[in-house]
Design a protein around this motif. Structure first.
Motif, PDB file in Angstrom:
ATOM      1  N   GLY A 185       0.819  -1.214   0.000  1.00  0.00           N
ATOM      2  CA  GLY A 185       0.000   0.000   0.000  1.00  0.00           C
ATOM      3  C   GLY A 185       0.850   1.259   0.000  1.00  0.00           C
ATOM      4  O   GLY A 185       0.770   2.086  -0.918  1.00  0.00           O
ATOM      5  N   ALA A 241       6.857  -4.440   9.958  1.00  0.00           N
ATOM      6  CA  ALA A 241       6.125  -5.615   9.459  1.00  0.00           C
ATOM      7  C   ALA A 241       6.922  -6.901   9.682  1.00  0.00           C
ATOM      8  O   ALA A 241       6.355  -7.973   9.858  1.00  0.00           O
ATOM      9  N   SER A 265      -0.821  -9.522  -0.745  1.00  0.00           N
ATOM     10  CA  SER A 265      -1.613  -8.377  -1.198  1.00  0.00           C
ATOM     11  C   SER A 265      -0.715  -7.365  -1.901  1.00  0.00           C
ATOM     12  O   SER A 265       0.472  -7.239  -1.593  1.00  0.00           O
TER      13      SER A 265
HETATM   14  N1  LIG Z   1       4.651   5.260  10.299  1.00  0.00           N
HETATM   15  C1  LIG Z   1       3.469   5.479   9.729  1.00  0.00           C
HETATM   16  O1  LIG Z   1       2.840   6.529   9.915  1.00  0.00           O
HETATM   17  C2  LIG Z   1       2.916   4.415   8.854  1.00  0.00           C
HETATM   18  C3  LIG Z   1       1.770   4.693   8.084  1.00  0.00           C
HETATM   19  C4  LIG Z   1       1.309   3.677   7.228  1.00  0.00           C
HETATM   20  C5  LIG Z   1       1.955   2.459   7.194  1.00  0.00           C
HETATM   21  N2  LIG Z   1       3.028   2.245   7.988  1.00  0.00           N
HETATM   22  C6  LIG Z   1       3.743   0.954   7.943  1.00  0.00           C
HETATM   23  O2  LIG Z   1       4.092   0.726   6.601  1.00  0.00           O
HETATM   24  C7  LIG Z   1       4.089  -0.661   6.321  1.00  0.00           C
HETATM   25  C8  LIG Z   1       3.256  -0.939   5.104  1.00  0.00           C
HETATM   26  O3  LIG Z   1       1.900  -0.735   5.440  1.00  0.00           O
HETATM   27  P1  LIG Z   1       0.767  -1.088   4.384  1.00  0.00           P
HETATM   28  O4  LIG Z   1      -0.523  -0.916   5.105  1.00  0.00           O
HETATM   29  O5  LIG Z   1       1.012  -0.322   3.125  1.00  0.00           O
HETATM   30  O6  LIG Z   1       0.988  -2.654   4.175  1.00  0.00           O
HETATM   31  P2  LIG Z   1       1.528  -3.432   2.877  1.00  0.00           P
HETATM   32  O7  LIG Z   1       2.863  -2.877   2.505  1.00  0.00           O
HETATM   33  O8  LIG Z   1       0.460  -3.413   1.851  1.00  0.00           O
HETATM   34  O9  LIG Z   1       1.695  -4.912   3.417  1.00  0.00           O
HETATM   35  C9  LIG Z   1       2.777  -5.286   4.228  1.00  0.00           C
HETATM   36  C10 LIG Z   1       3.952  -5.777   3.375  1.00  0.00           C
HETATM   37  O10 LIG Z   1       5.097  -5.852   4.208  1.00  0.00           O
HETATM   38  C11 LIG Z   1       5.991  -6.784   3.658  1.00  0.00           C
HETATM   39  N3  LIG Z   1       6.550  -7.624   4.721  1.00  0.00           N
HETATM   40  C12 LIG Z   1       7.852  -7.787   4.955  1.00  0.00           C
HETATM   41  N4  LIG Z   1       8.045  -8.617   5.975  1.00  0.00           N
HETATM   42  C13 LIG Z   1       6.819  -9.017   6.395  1.00  0.00           C
HETATM   43  C14 LIG Z   1       6.377  -9.901   7.404  1.00  0.00           C
HETATM   44  N5  LIG Z   1       7.236 -10.544   8.199  1.00  0.00           N
HETATM   45  N6  LIG Z   1       5.040 -10.097   7.557  1.00  0.00           N
HETATM   46  C15 LIG Z   1       4.163  -9.447   6.771  1.00  0.00           C
HETATM   47  N7  LIG Z   1       4.541  -8.586   5.791  1.00  0.00           N
HETATM   48  C16 LIG Z   1       5.858  -8.374   5.613  1.00  0.00           C
HETATM   49  C17 LIG Z   1       5.215  -7.642   2.639  1.00  0.00           C
HETATM   50  O11 LIG Z   1       5.675  -7.283   1.338  1.00  0.00           O
HETATM   51  P3  LIG Z   1       6.874  -8.151   0.672  1.00  0.00           P
HETATM   52  O12 LIG Z   1       6.512  -9.596   0.975  1.00  0.00           O
HETATM   53  O13 LIG Z   1       6.863  -7.838  -0.764  1.00  0.00           O
HETATM   54  O14 LIG Z   1       8.120  -7.715   1.388  1.00  0.00           O
HETATM   55  C18 LIG Z   1       3.773  -7.179   2.840  1.00  0.00           C
HETATM   56  O15 LIG Z   1       3.024  -7.268   1.666  1.00  0.00           O
HETATM   57  C19 LIG Z   1       3.605  -1.348   7.607  1.00  0.00           C
HETATM   58  O16 LIG Z   1       4.713  -1.780   8.356  1.00  0.00           O
HETATM   59  C20 LIG Z   1       2.896  -0.234   8.331  1.00  0.00           C
HETATM   60  O17 LIG Z   1       2.816  -0.444   9.707  1.00  0.00           O
HETATM   61  C21 LIG Z   1       3.526   3.198   8.810  1.00  0.00           C
END
Ligand SMILES: NC(=O)c1ccc[n+]([C@@H]2O[C@H](COP(=O)([O-])OP(=O)(O)OC[C@H]3O[C@@H](n4cnc5c(N)ncnc54)[C@H](OP(=O)(O)O)[C@@H]3O)[C@@H](O)[C@H]2O)c1
Length: 322
Positions: free
Chosen positions: A150, A239, A314
């Motif tokens: 995302g 993550a 996803s």
């Molecule tokens: N700090 C903030 O304000 C903020 C705001 C939004 C999101 N975030 C963080 O940004 C990240 C992405 O969020 P998103 O909602 O866009 O999710 P996302 O990227 O759509 O999904 C998570 C992705 O993380 C990767 N990943 C790597 N190691 C993993 C593990 N051990 N278990 C699960 N997934 C793992 C996977 O991609 P691959 O398999 O391709 O590596 C997975 O598809 C999250 O960590 C979230 O908490 C932070």
């Protein structure tokens, strides 16, 4: 109203559809008839009690969405019932949600509710890391972890719009193809190649200027080994689990910088919040950033949506239609 409720911490199976009272409007807030709620990886941590904010059980997940304003509270003059908006709030996996007026974003007529729900958290997070925490500019190389996810697929596009070269990392070849389609110059499948060695190779040994890292445990320290002189790594999630404490001496050889980001900080600074919304929305409206809805689910299937996000299969944004 219908809402997705959980009474105990645990796996996706704790999420169930229930009838709960509608939120009541308060001064400075609006009640929104939610049409689409955005799913974030953080929601899966919240459900397990592993997020910065602890659930107050029974609780409802969800921090963003899009819909129509149902009621505006005292002191809210710029938002009207019936208006189409996106929002950052809480308990958004529901038919109605409450949001502070300062975190409500009027939706352009051409933007669907699903695209509206995909905007607030992921686009603003990507935009602020690239343009508030760092000054991304032509000539720089940006490495984006989880590049098909995302935040990741949006970060790839915003970095490209800023003129940077982009290297993405992903865990499968199908995700790599998606990142290329959305502008990634190079993509590393870290399931088959060491991402730091590969990033150094792809940059002729110079390294990358910026790393956006929400994986943590397996990536933060290793990433420092592929930073360019004065390079910068931003940790914004976990993550892959929380990283080990960082020894700052590891930053010496290349005078590098490590920092952290959460959108919660921006939410305390209204002028910065507004600027990010304007600039990021302009990129979307000019077609520089395309919002990808990877999959949408009815509210009743929130548990399946969480399972899919945790499966790492996803891509783009997952949404719930309320
Ligand atoms: N700090 C903030 O304000 C903020 C705001 C939004 C999101 N975030 C963080 O940004 C990240 C992405 O969020 P998103 O909602 O866009 O999710 P996302 O990227 O759509 O999904 C998570 C992705 O993380 C990767 N990943 C790597 N190691 C993993 C593990 N051990 N278990 C699960 N997934 C793992 C996977 O991609 P691959 O398999 O391709 O590596 C997975 O598809 C999250 O960590 C979230 O908490 C932070």
């Amino acid at each position: 109203m219908k809402a997705v409720v959980f009474d105990k911490l645990g796996g996706p199976e704790v999420l169930r559809l229930a009838d709960i009272p509608k939120p009541e409007v308060k001064p400075g807030t609006v009640v929104i008839r939610v049409r689409a709620a955005g799913i974030n990886f953080a929601d899966t941590l919240f459900r397990q009690g592993q997020y910065l904010i602890q659930p107050q059980l029974p609780d409802v997940p969800g921090v963003e969405g899009a819909g129509e304003i149902e009621a505006a509270g005292a002191g809210v003059s710029n938002l009207k019932p019936g208006q189409r908006v996106a929002f950052i709030g809480n308990k958004a996996y529901a038919e109605f949600a409450l949001a502070p007026a300062a975190q409500v974003i009027p939706l352009p007529d051409s933007m669907s509710f699903e695209h509206g729900a995909a905007f607030p958290i992921q686009v603003l997070t990507a935009w602020h890391m690239l343009h508030t925490c760092h000054n991304t500019a032509p000539g720089q190389t940006v490495l984006v972890h989880s590049a098909a996810g995302g935040v990741g697929i949006v970060a790839v596009q915003i970095a490209k719009a800023a003129g940077a070269k982009v290297i993405g990392t992903v865990s499968s070849d199908s995700k790599a193809a998606l990142v290329k389609e959305y502008g990634g110059d190079d993509v590393i499948n870290y399931a088959t190649k060491d991402f730091a060695e590969e990033a150094n190779r792809l940059t002729g040994g110079r390294g990358v200027d910026l790393i956006l890292d929400a994986v943590g445990a397996t990536t933060l320290e290793k990433g420092i080994g592929c930073l360019a002189p004065f390079g910068h790594t931003i940790l914004y999630g976990r993550a892959g689990g929380p990283p080990e404490p960082l020894n700052l001496f590891q930053l010496f050889p290349r005078s590098a910088m490590a920092s952290a980001f959460t959108l919660n900080t921006v939410a305390t600074l209204p002028d910065l919040m507004r600027r990010g919304i304007e600039e990021a929305l302009r990129l979307v409206m000019h077609g520089k950033v395309k919002l990808i809805i990877g999959k949408s689910y009815p509210l009743a299937e929130a548990a399946d949506a969480h399972r899919f996000m945790e499966s790492r299969q996803s891509t783009g944004k997952l949404v719930l239609n309320a």
